[in-house]
Design a protein around this motif. Structure first.
Motif, PDB file in Angstrom:
ATOM      1  N   TRP A   1      60.153  86.136  59.343  1.00 12.21           N
ATOM      2  CA  TRP A   1      60.406  85.063  60.309  1.00 12.21           C
ATOM      3  C   TRP A   1      60.116  85.547  61.723  1.00 12.21           C
ATOM      4  O   TRP A   1      59.533  84.801  62.530  1.00 12.21           O
ATOM      5  CB  TRP A   1      61.840  84.575  60.197  1.00 12.21           C
ATOM      6  N   SER A   2      60.528  86.772  62.056  1.00  8.04           N
ATOM      7  CA  SER A   2      60.319  87.272  63.410  1.00  8.04           C
ATOM      8  C   SER A   2      58.837  87.350  63.751  1.00  8.04           C
ATOM      9  O   SER A   2      58.434  87.044  64.877  1.00  8.04           O
ATOM     10  CB  SER A   2      60.982  88.648  63.580  1.00  8.04           C
ATOM     11  N   VAL A   3      58.024  87.751  62.786  1.00  4.96           N
ATOM     12  CA  VAL A   3      56.580  87.813  63.013  1.00  4.96           C
ATOM     13  C   VAL A   3      56.012  86.407  63.206  1.00  4.96           C
ATOM     14  O   VAL A   3      55.178  86.169  64.096  1.00  4.96           O
ATOM     15  CB  VAL A   3      55.875  88.523  61.838  1.00  4.96           C
ATOM     16  N   ALA A   4      56.456  85.465  62.368  1.00  4.44           N
ATOM     17  CA  ALA A   4      55.981  84.081  62.486  1.00  4.44           C
ATOM     18  C   ALA A   4      56.389  83.490  63.832  1.00  4.44           C
ATOM     19  O   ALA A   4      55.586  82.807  64.496  1.00  4.44           O
ATOM     20  CB  ALA A   4      56.533  83.243  61.339  1.00  4.44           C
ATOM     21  N   ALA A   5      57.625  83.736  64.256  1.00  2.00           N
ATOM     22  CA  ALA A   5      58.089  83.227  65.548  1.00  2.00           C
ATOM     23  C   ALA A   5      57.293  83.839  66.691  1.00  2.00           C
ATOM     24  O   ALA A   5      56.921  83.149  67.653  1.00  2.00           O
ATOM     25  CB  ALA A   5      59.580  83.520  65.715  1.00  2.00           C
ATOM     26  N   GLN A   6      57.032  85.123  66.599  1.00  2.00           N
ATOM     27  CA  GLN A   6      56.243  85.794  67.636  1.00  2.00           C
ATOM     28  C   GLN A   6      54.840  85.197  67.736  1.00  2.00           C
ATOM     29  O   GLN A   6      54.331  84.948  68.835  1.00  2.00           O
ATOM     30  CB  GLN A   6      56.153  87.286  67.337  1.00  2.00           C
TER      31      GLN A   6
ATOM     32  N   PRO B   1      60.937  89.735  71.654  1.00  2.00           N
ATOM     33  CA  PRO B   1      62.206  88.987  71.675  1.00  2.00           C
ATOM     34  C   PRO B   1      63.167  89.555  72.717  1.00  2.00           C
ATOM     35  O   PRO B   1      63.121  90.740  73.060  1.00  2.00           O
ATOM     36  CB  PRO B   1      62.758  89.188  70.258  1.00  2.00           C
ATOM     37  N   THR B   2      64.042  88.712  73.224  1.00  2.00           N
ATOM     38  CA  THR B   2      65.112  89.185  74.096  1.00  2.00           C
ATOM     39  C   THR B   2      66.231  89.762  73.226  1.00  2.00           C
ATOM     40  O   THR B   2      66.141  89.780  71.995  1.00  2.00           O
ATOM     41  CB  THR B   2      65.638  88.054  74.991  1.00  2.00           C
ATOM     42  N   ALA B   3      67.281  90.235  73.852  1.00  3.34           N
ATOM     43  CA  ALA B   3      68.297  91.022  73.156  1.00  3.34           C
ATOM     44  C   ALA B   3      68.920  90.302  71.966  1.00  3.34           C
ATOM     45  O   ALA B   3      69.412  89.176  72.075  1.00  3.34           O
ATOM     46  CB  ALA B   3      69.394  91.418  74.142  1.00  3.34           C
ATOM     47  N   MET B   4      68.841  90.954  70.804  1.00  4.45           N
ATOM     48  CA  MET B   4      69.603  90.597  69.607  1.00  4.45           C
ATOM     49  C   MET B   4      69.315  89.209  69.064  1.00  4.45           C
ATOM     50  O   MET B   4      70.197  88.573  68.465  1.00  4.45           O
ATOM     51  CB  MET B   4      71.110  90.749  69.857  1.00  4.45           C
ATOM     52  N   ASN B   5      68.097  88.691  69.231  1.00  2.37           N
ATOM     53  CA  ASN B   5      67.786  87.386  68.666  1.00  2.37           C
ATOM     54  C   ASN B   5      66.276  87.239  68.532  1.00  2.37           C
ATOM     55  O   ASN B   5      65.506  88.039  69.063  1.00  2.37           O
ATOM     56  CB  ASN B   5      68.360  86.266  69.535  1.00  2.37           C
ATOM     57  N   THR B   6      65.872  86.201  67.813  1.00  3.49           N
ATOM     58  CA  THR B   6      64.439  85.885  67.695  1.00  3.49           C
ATOM     59  C   THR B   6      64.189  84.427  68.066  1.00  3.49           C
ATOM     60  O   THR B   6      63.254  83.801  67.552  1.00  3.49           O
ATOM     61  CB  THR B   6      63.932  86.153  66.261  1.00  3.49           C
ATOM     62  N   LEU B   7      65.016  83.898  68.947  1.00  8.21           N
ATOM     63  CA  LEU B   7      64.864  82.522  69.413  1.00  8.21           C
ATOM     64  C   LEU B   7      64.369  82.450  70.850  1.00  8.21           C
ATOM     65  O   LEU B   7      63.608  81.551  71.195  1.00  8.21           O
ATOM     66  CB  LEU B   7      66.196  81.771  69.296  1.00  8.21           C
ATOM     67  N   LEU B   8      64.786  83.400  71.681  1.00 10.29           N
ATOM     68  CA  LEU B   8      64.355  83.443  73.074  1.00 10.29           C
ATOM     69  C   LEU B   8      63.431  84.644  73.254  1.00 10.29           C
ATOM     70  O   LEU B   8      63.824  85.783  73.002  1.00 10.29           O
ATOM     71  CB  LEU B   8      65.551  83.555  74.014  1.00 10.29           C
ATOM     72  N   TRP B   9      62.204  84.374  73.716  1.00 13.01           N
ATOM     73  CA  TRP B   9      61.170  85.400  73.772  1.00 13.01           C
ATOM     74  C   TRP B   9      60.734  85.669  75.208  1.00 13.01           C
ATOM     75  O   TRP B   9      60.671  84.760  76.027  1.00 13.01           O
ATOM     76  CB  TRP B   9      59.952  84.970  72.945  1.00 13.01           C
TER      77      TRP B   9
END
Length: 353
Positions: free
Chosen positions: A170-175, A198-206
């Motif tokens: 998921w993190s790769v897809a979000a990136q 990603p910003t600290a401790m999440n993969t929603l705010l980049w």
């Protein structure tokens, strides 16, 4: 990744591979030990702070060297526990534990030298923050469950591994989604490189970092927002300092390690070179004083860790409260620095290392 994540991954992998061939506690213990071994290179002093940074995740994270070490470690385990009959299974478990450690590190942006001794290129995908609870917690829960319930609950450990692995995907897809959004917005601007992390401790705010010849720009993109426009704040580069110090060995070392995502600035009476990939403006993880003489030791500037403030800012930004951010965003990329030529398009290079 952080030590807890590596320990949890090592234990989970060892338990999954060993299955019913040995006790769960024994597999988890040796998996944790093997999962920690590559990071013991932090105990080595390479001479100065800059060398310690760029040499970390070096030979101890080499897929080649770890493959050579794994048969010896598996043999030691079998000798200690009298389980030579399970040597092949232990070898597979230890090999996978050792190799998954640097591969997980490669998902962060730091730089992992997987290909030593054939290449010292620092690989870094940068799709996950160095600490991310949504990756680590499933591993810990699965391990805790199987340690409490025994081998009849091995499926819980496997489920934790599957969930954490899916989170990495998921993190790769979000990136990639954010990279495409940045590409579209920057298609009419002249720039050199773009980095999305990603910003600290999440993969929603980049965080989106844009490098040009005259400045670098920092912007943020929330996957939860309908508005896909990225806003930026500009930080001009001191061209005189760049020309003066571009051939300095310490600057060249950091420039190569960061793939060009660095800045040189004068702070009071010191010239400071900064890795722009980790942290964010005014609170970067790695900044070094450039010594006047190349043979002098390079000292790292102390960093005041603002984790609570950063997490609070991440939460506010995810909720759409942009104006109270740490950096007083937003600003428009095309209007902040006149030297950026927005009239003719240039190829966009999205370097995820």
């Amino acid at each position: 990744m952080d030590s807890l994540s590596q320990i949890a991954l090592g234990s989970a992998v060892a338990v999954a591979v060993m299955g019913r061939q040995t006790s769960v506690k024994k597999a988890a213990l040796w998996g944790a030990i093997a999962g920690t071994l590559p990071d013991l290179d932090v105990l080595i002093d390479y001479g100065d702070d800059l060398s310690n940074m760029v040499q970390h995740r070096g030979f101890s994270h080499s897929l080649f060297y770890l493959t050579l070490v794994s048969p010896l470690l598996a043999l030691l385990i079998c000798k200690v526990h009298g389980e030579m009959a399970h040597y092949k299974r232990w070898l597979m478990a230890i090999l996978l534990v050792l190799l998954t450690h640097p591969l997980l590190d490669t998902m962060t942006i730091y730089g992992t030298q997987l290909a030593l001794p054939f290449s010292n290129y620092p690989f870094g995908i940068g799709s996950i923050f160095i600490i991310d609870p949504l990756y680590t917690l499933p591993l810990l829960v699965g391990l805790a469950w199987v340690l409490l319930k025994g081998r009849r609950s091995l499926a819980a450990n496997t489920a934790g591994l599957v969930f954490s692995s899916c989170y990495l995907l998921w993190s790769v897809a979000a990136q990639q989604h954010v990279i495409q959004a940045a590409q579209q917005q920057l298609s009419a601007t002249q720039h050199n490189q773009v980095l999305v992390t990603p910003t600290a401790m999440n993969t929603l705010l980049w965080r989106v970092l844009v490098m040009t010849d005259t400045a670098y720009y920092e912007g943020f993109y929330s996957i939860l927002e309908k508005n896909t426009e990225i806003t930026f704040k500009a930080y001009p580069l001191d061209q005189k300092l760049y020309r003066q110090y571009q051939l300095h060995p310490n600057v060249q070392t950091l420039a190569a390690f960061t793939h060009g995502f660095y800045a040189i600035a004068r702070e009071q009476e010191q010239v400071v070179v900064t890795d722009l990939r980790m942290g964010q403006q005014q609170n970067y993880a790695f900044s070094f004083v450039v010594p006047e003489q190349a043979d002098m030791n390079t000292q790292r500037l102390p960093r005041e860790l603002q984790l609570t403030d950063t997490l609070s800012w991440v939460w506010r930004t995810l909720r759409g409260q942009h104006t109270a951010g740490l950096n007083q965003l937003p600003h428009n990329l095309t209007s902040q620095v006149p030297a950026v030529d927005c009239r003719r398009p240039a190829a966009v290079q999205c370097n995820s290392h």
